[in-house]
Design an enzyme around this catalytic site. Structure first.
Site, PDB file in Angstrom:
ATOM      1  N   ASP A  68      -1.724   5.420  -5.357  1.00 53.80           N
ATOM      2  CA  ASP A  68      -2.056   4.525  -4.251  1.00 53.80           C
ATOM      3  C   ASP A  68      -2.280   3.095  -4.739  1.00 53.80           C
ATOM      4  O   ASP A  68      -3.341   2.776  -5.272  1.00 53.80           O
ATOM      5  CB  ASP A  68      -3.305   5.054  -3.544  1.00 53.80           C
ATOM      6  CG  ASP A  68      -3.677   4.265  -2.303  1.00 53.80           C
ATOM      7  OD1 ASP A  68      -3.032   3.246  -2.023  1.00 53.80           O
ATOM      8  OD2 ASP A  68      -4.624   4.674  -1.616  1.00 53.80           O
ATOM      9  N   ASP A 128       0.820  -1.206   0.000  1.00 51.20           N
ATOM     10  CA  ASP A 128       0.000   0.000   0.000  1.00 51.20           C
ATOM     11  C   ASP A 128       0.860   1.265   0.000  1.00 51.20           C
ATOM     12  O   ASP A 128       1.441   1.631   1.027  1.00 51.20           O
ATOM     13  CB  ASP A 128      -0.914  -0.014   1.232  1.00 51.20           C
ATOM     14  CG  ASP A 128      -1.869   1.161   1.272  1.00 51.20           C
ATOM     15  OD1 ASP A 128      -2.056   1.811   0.225  1.00 51.20           O
ATOM     16  OD2 ASP A 128      -2.436   1.422   2.347  1.00 51.20           O
TER      17      ASP A 128
END
Length: 460
Positions: free
Chosen positions: A340, A163
């Site tokens: 992201d 992430d």
């Protein structure tokens, strides 16, 4: 004629008896059940292979999680500012001169040199590592990419969601409600507790973690005293996913733990061939995705790297100039985009989303799903591009199209969503929908920048 009628009457009675018998009923049930494809245990969202009708369940959940994950985004971007040369040093000084000398590089080794990146040829040696990722798939949507990470002595392998939109490492330990594999603290001779706790808000909910330190490694790269969260409580929705924890790869300025990330420690300890990591996300394939730590794998690209400067060392934040459909452009204004890997779709301010869909003939809002979603004609032919730092990057329509609204429908659901209602009006979140088209290199040098090179996915 009478005999024939009696024959059919007897046949009818026998058939009724057979159907009424418990054994036959069980057989019919088994036959009916054979037409129901089982849900794969690794995902509560998995649908039968080949079925690509839009399923709003996961997307609605991601919208709620995005609002939680980025709830402090406005404050973070405003308080830290947009001066990348100063932001990170307020928290943690990063040594970006981690490239080895050219004499240490073997020309006979596999070449993974990052064109346009600083330093010598980067090779796969002890100062680089690859984490192979598994793609969690729902119909035609790639939900999550996760891979193996070793923690403790002796090492325990757990899987983590990779992430770039958060900056904490955490895994479950002594978590009564956790259903996935956990870290056994008692089995590690190098584990130490730090006596504090913290909450982490991330892409699939929130967790409470006790601060801890231990050896963390990926292949030959190892940090001997890496801070991480030993999670004892998780939100209920987390157990629907196959990964044990999460590896945050954003900047430690936004870490809930207030500790350097695993990647920052690798840089500080000069373990890497270059202060970069690169991400390849496969499309609708369970295997084939990877993170290359300290390297760029040219075998996953089909062209040169285009570098975009980072606006703030918080998220991997770059300036979003505009969104285009063919030759028509909607300027984004003063919007910062967070790149992201832990988010599935693309989220932009609501007004920008409306202007984007106005450029697609036949597109319209889809309030039956959510006020932030839109549909468009499935047979529409167009090219969508995002502009970062004055450069255009196209999105493969296979990733933008989330499927028809129902069987035989001519309307499909678009993968760019508009968020309002408290969501910062100057923030966009660029998730896997974009990153499957562009191999991405996250670079700590030159005040931080991101490189985008065309992915091999686009050959298909």
């Amino acid at each position: 004629m009478l005999r024939l009628s009696l024959f059919f009457l007897v046949l009818f009675v026998v058939t009724l008896g057979a159907l009424a018998s418990p054994r036959s009923v069980r057989q019919l049930r088994r036959q009916s059940a054979s037409f129901v494809l089982p849900v794969a245990r690794r995902s509560r969202y998995q649908r039968p292979s080949g079925v690509k009708i839009f399923n709003p369940q996961y997307i609605k959940e991601e919208i709620r999680r995005i609002l939680v994950k980025y709830q402090d985004a406005g404050k973070i971007l405003a308080s830290v500012g947009t001066n990348p040369s100063q932001d990170l040093n307020q928290y943690f000084p990063v040594n970006s001169s981690a490239s080895p000398s050219s004499e240490s590089v073997s020309s006979s080794s596999v070449n993974t040199e990052p064109p346009s990146l600083p330093g010598p040829t980067v090779i796969l040696t002890s100062d680089t590592a690859k984490m192979q990722l598994t793609d969690l798939i729902d119909g035609s949507i790639d939900l999550m990419y996760y891979g193996p990470l070793n923690i403790g002595t002796p090492p325990q392998e757990l899987t983590v969601d990779v992430d770039t939109g958060s900056a904490d490492l955490w895994v479950p330990a002594d978590c009564m409600a956790c259903s996935n594999r956990q870290f056994d603290k008692n089995a590690s001779s190098t584990y130490s507790e730090q006596g504090t706790g913290f909450n982490v808000y991330y892409g699939t909910g929130n967790v409470y973690a006790e601060s801890a330190k231990d050896v963390v490694s990926i292949q030959g790269l190892s940090v001997q005293s890496q801070a991480f969260g030993a999670v004892s409580r998780v939100s209920e929705d987390f157990n629907g996913y196959p990964n044990s924890g999460l590896l945050g790869l954003a900047f430690s300025t936004i870490a809930s733990s207030k500790q350097p990330t695993f990647f920052e420690n690798l840089i500080r300890e000069k373990q890497l061939a270059a202060p970069i990591f690169s991400v390849h996300l496969a499309r609708n394939q369970e295997t084939g995705s990877e993170v290359c730590f300290g390297c760029l794998d040219k075998g996953k690209t089909t062209g040169p790297v285009s570098m975009v400067p980072v606006m703030s060392k918080t998220y991997w934040a770059v300036r979003l100039d505009s969104i285009s459909v063919n030759s028509t452009t909607a300027p984004a204004g003063d919007v910062i985009a967070a790149i992201d890997t832990g988010t599935t779709l693309i989220y932009v301010p609501a007004n920008l989303a409306r202007r984007f869909y106005d450029m697609i003939p036949g597109a319209k809002p889809a309030p039956e799903y959510d006020s932030v979603m839109f549909t468009y004609p499935c047979d529409a032919d167009f090219i969508i591009s995002l502009s970062f730092g004055g450069q255009n990057f196209a999105i493969n329509n296979a990733d933008f199209n989330m499927g028809p609204t129902e069987a035989n429908s001519t309307d499909c659901v678009g993968g760019i969503l508009g968020l309002g209602q408290g969501f910062p009006d100057n923030l966009a979140i660029i998730g896997d929908e974009f990153l499957k088209s562009w191999y991405s290199t996250f670079d700590y040098s030159d005040d931080a920048r991101i490189g985008f090179s065309p992915s091999i996915n686009n050959k298909v």
